[in-house]
Design a protein around this motif. Structure first.
Motif, PDB file in Angstrom:
ATOM      1  N   SER A  97       0.756  -1.004   0.081  1.00 36.22           N
ATOM      2  CA  SER A  97      -0.452   0.177  -0.042  1.00 36.22           C
ATOM      3  C   SER A  97       0.892   0.987   0.122  1.00 36.22           C
ATOM      4  O   SER A  97       1.689   1.986   0.517  1.00 36.22           O
ATOM      5  CB  SER A  97      -0.694   0.123   1.128  1.00 36.22           C
ATOM      6  N   LEU A  98       1.014   1.718  -0.944  1.00 35.55           N
ATOM      7  CA  LEU A  98       1.974   3.220  -0.987  1.00 35.55           C
ATOM      8  C   LEU A  98       1.923   4.481  -0.438  1.00 35.55           C
ATOM      9  O   LEU A  98       2.403   5.357  -0.053  1.00 35.55           O
ATOM     10  CB  LEU A  98       1.793   3.663  -2.912  1.00 35.55           C
ATOM     11  N   ALA A  99       0.218   4.267  -0.099  1.00 31.75           N
ATOM     12  CA  ALA A  99       0.140   5.449   0.787  1.00 31.75           C
ATOM     13  C   ALA A  99       0.016   5.278   2.699  1.00 31.75           C
ATOM     14  O   ALA A  99      -0.011   6.085   3.305  1.00 31.75           O
ATOM     15  CB  ALA A  99      -1.240   5.719   1.235  1.00 31.75           C
ATOM     16  N   SER A 124      -2.650   1.682  -4.722  1.00 28.05           N
ATOM     17  CA  SER A 124      -3.407   2.968  -3.451  1.00 28.05           C
ATOM     18  C   SER A 124      -4.452   3.736  -4.257  1.00 28.05           C
ATOM     19  O   SER A 124      -4.669   3.623  -5.636  1.00 28.05           O
ATOM     20  CB  SER A 124      -2.217   4.392  -3.883  1.00 28.05           C
ATOM     21  N   GLU A 126      -5.484   6.726  -3.089  1.00 23.37           N
ATOM     22  CA  GLU A 126      -5.029   8.264  -2.768  1.00 23.37           C
ATOM     23  C   GLU A 126      -4.037   9.088  -4.124  1.00 23.37           C
ATOM     24  O   GLU A 126      -3.255   8.058  -4.453  1.00 23.37           O
ATOM     25  CB  GLU A 126      -4.141   8.542  -1.392  1.00 23.37           C
ATOM     26  N   ASN A 131      -0.077  11.433  -0.835  1.00 21.29           N
ATOM     27  CA  ASN A 131       0.649  10.396  -0.124  1.00 21.29           C
ATOM     28  C   ASN A 131       2.404  11.001   0.207  1.00 21.29           C
ATOM     29  O   ASN A 131       3.154   9.873   0.607  1.00 21.29           O
ATOM     30  CB  ASN A 131       1.375   9.330  -1.079  1.00 21.29           C
ATOM     31  N   ASN A 151      -5.459   0.325  -8.679  1.00 22.57           N
ATOM     32  CA  ASN A 151      -5.761   2.011  -7.797  1.00 22.57           C
ATOM     33  C   ASN A 151      -7.662   2.016  -8.721  1.00 22.57           C
ATOM     34  O   ASN A 151      -7.663   1.686  -9.471  1.00 22.57           O
ATOM     35  CB  ASN A 151      -4.617   2.627  -8.749  1.00 22.57           C
TER      36      ASN A 151
END
Length: 369
Positions: A97-99, A124, A126, A131, A151
């Motif tokens: 999860s990038l965020a 993500s 977001e 982020n 995403n």
């Protein structure tokens, strides 16, 4: 002479016999090759059937699962969702999860030590501008590490929008004149993320300055009015002619739940963002701020629509041909099943994503405020 002819005939017979023998041997050889090819084809088919069977389990590991996912469905077909990093080596797919925190500045293993059969997914919902606190994925160490994206963009490998719209099988029957007459307030806006990157706060301030006898009522942490979520939905449906579905960031394809949540209500949504809204929603079912030269022109048009029953009703009629679906849990469940379907694909093709930042698209600052 007779002896010579007899000898030649015997030689020809020998050559024919040898030729026949060679032909038979070659046929047997080819037949073996074809049989082997059939065996290989059958083995591939059997392997595919095994892959689809319940005896084969694909683990989808969340490396750093977002908190809101916790209570959602953890299984689809022969795939299960896990959060225990102890199953990392045995996982068919690993989702980062990038965020969210916990991703790490560097991947858990170097690329040379990585399981080459494992799929790494960059997740993500977001936008890049949101982020900022957790941008580990922007480090050079994460380049060429991801295989799929997951995403809100339609170009992603696993597409998970905040909502969807579909055409109604049966048209709604409403008294649009009565709806128009009961609306006694101009516009509502619910917002809790103040001073957003999209400058929507300033834009709404400009809109209110253009309004004289009407106003935009602001609910949430950034406004003075406080009501519950269910109460707000009823208020918008019953009292307000417009709802401001303004995004907190101007990013490619970034459309959050704001418009989906009120799409089924008797209200005209006013949208503001970088997405191409006509690709998602039917034309003339919403008002887009970018279609106007300035805030004054936008407000002037909104006032005209709010005071003209025919104009106002036409927007609702166009909108009511469709229905919105915006349950995040259902969108998540569908995404897990999409991942599972791809993992069960015998023709699965891997790719390497150079930079996860680029996959989220471009974000800009609006130039009309």
């Amino acid at each position: 002479m007779d002896i010579l002819i007899l000898t030649m005939k015997k030689g020809l017979r020998a050559i024919c016999c040898i030729g026949c023998a060679i032909t038979i041997i070659y046929y047997i050889y080819l037949n073996h090759i074809f049989e082997s090819s059939d065996h290989i084809k059958r083995a591939i088919i059997e392997q595919y059937e095994d892959l689809k069977s319940a005896n084969v389990t694909h683990i989808i590991l969340w490396w750093n699962q977002p908190a809101w996912v916790g209570t959602y469905e953890r299984k689809c077909g022969n795939c299960i969702v896990a959060t225990n990093r102890g199953v990392f080596d045995n996982s068919s797919a690993v989702v980062f999860s990038l965020a969210d925190r916990g991703m790490g500045k560097k991947p858990p293993v170097k690329i040379i030590k990585r399981n080459q059969n494992q799929i790494w997914i960059a997740f993500s919902l977001e936008a890049n501008t949101l982020n900022l606190r957790n941008r580990n994925y922007a480090n050079k160490y994460w380049r060429n590490m991801f295989n799929w994206t997951w995403n809100y963009r339609s170009s992603s490998d696993i597409f998970m929008p905040y909502g969807r719209v579909s055409k109604r099988q049966k048209p709604l029957s409403k008294n649009y004149s009565m709806i128009f007459q009961r609306k006694n307030k101009f516009a509502a806006w619910a917002v809790s993320h103040c001073n957003a990157h999209s400058l929507r706060d300033k834009f709404v301030t400009q809109m209110n300055m253009c309004l004289q006898t009407k106003s935009i009522d602001i609910f949430g942490k950034c406004g003075r009015l406080k009501v519950s979520e269910s109460e707000l939905s009823n208020l918008i449906d019953n009292d307000y002619k417009f709802y401001l579905a303004f995004e907190n960031a101007f990013c490619d394809d970034y459309v959050t739940e704001k418009i989906f949540a009120n799409y089924n209500n008797d209200v005209i949504n006013v949208v503001r963002g970088k997405a191409n809204y006509t690709e998602i929603f039917p034309k003339d079912s919403f008002i887009n701020t970018k279609d106007f030269r300035n805030t004054k022109d936008l407000v002037r048009f909104m006032i005209e629509v709010s005071e003209n029953e025919t104009l106002y009703s036409n927007f609702l009629i166009q909108k009511d041909e469709f229905q919105a679906w915006y349950t995040l849990e259902e969108q998540y469940k569908k995404s897990i099943c999409d991942i599972c379907r791809k993992l069960n694909d015998p023709d699965l093709k891997k790719k390497m994503i150079f930079d996860a930042v680029e996959t989220l698209g471009q974000c800009i600052k609006p130039n009309d405020v």
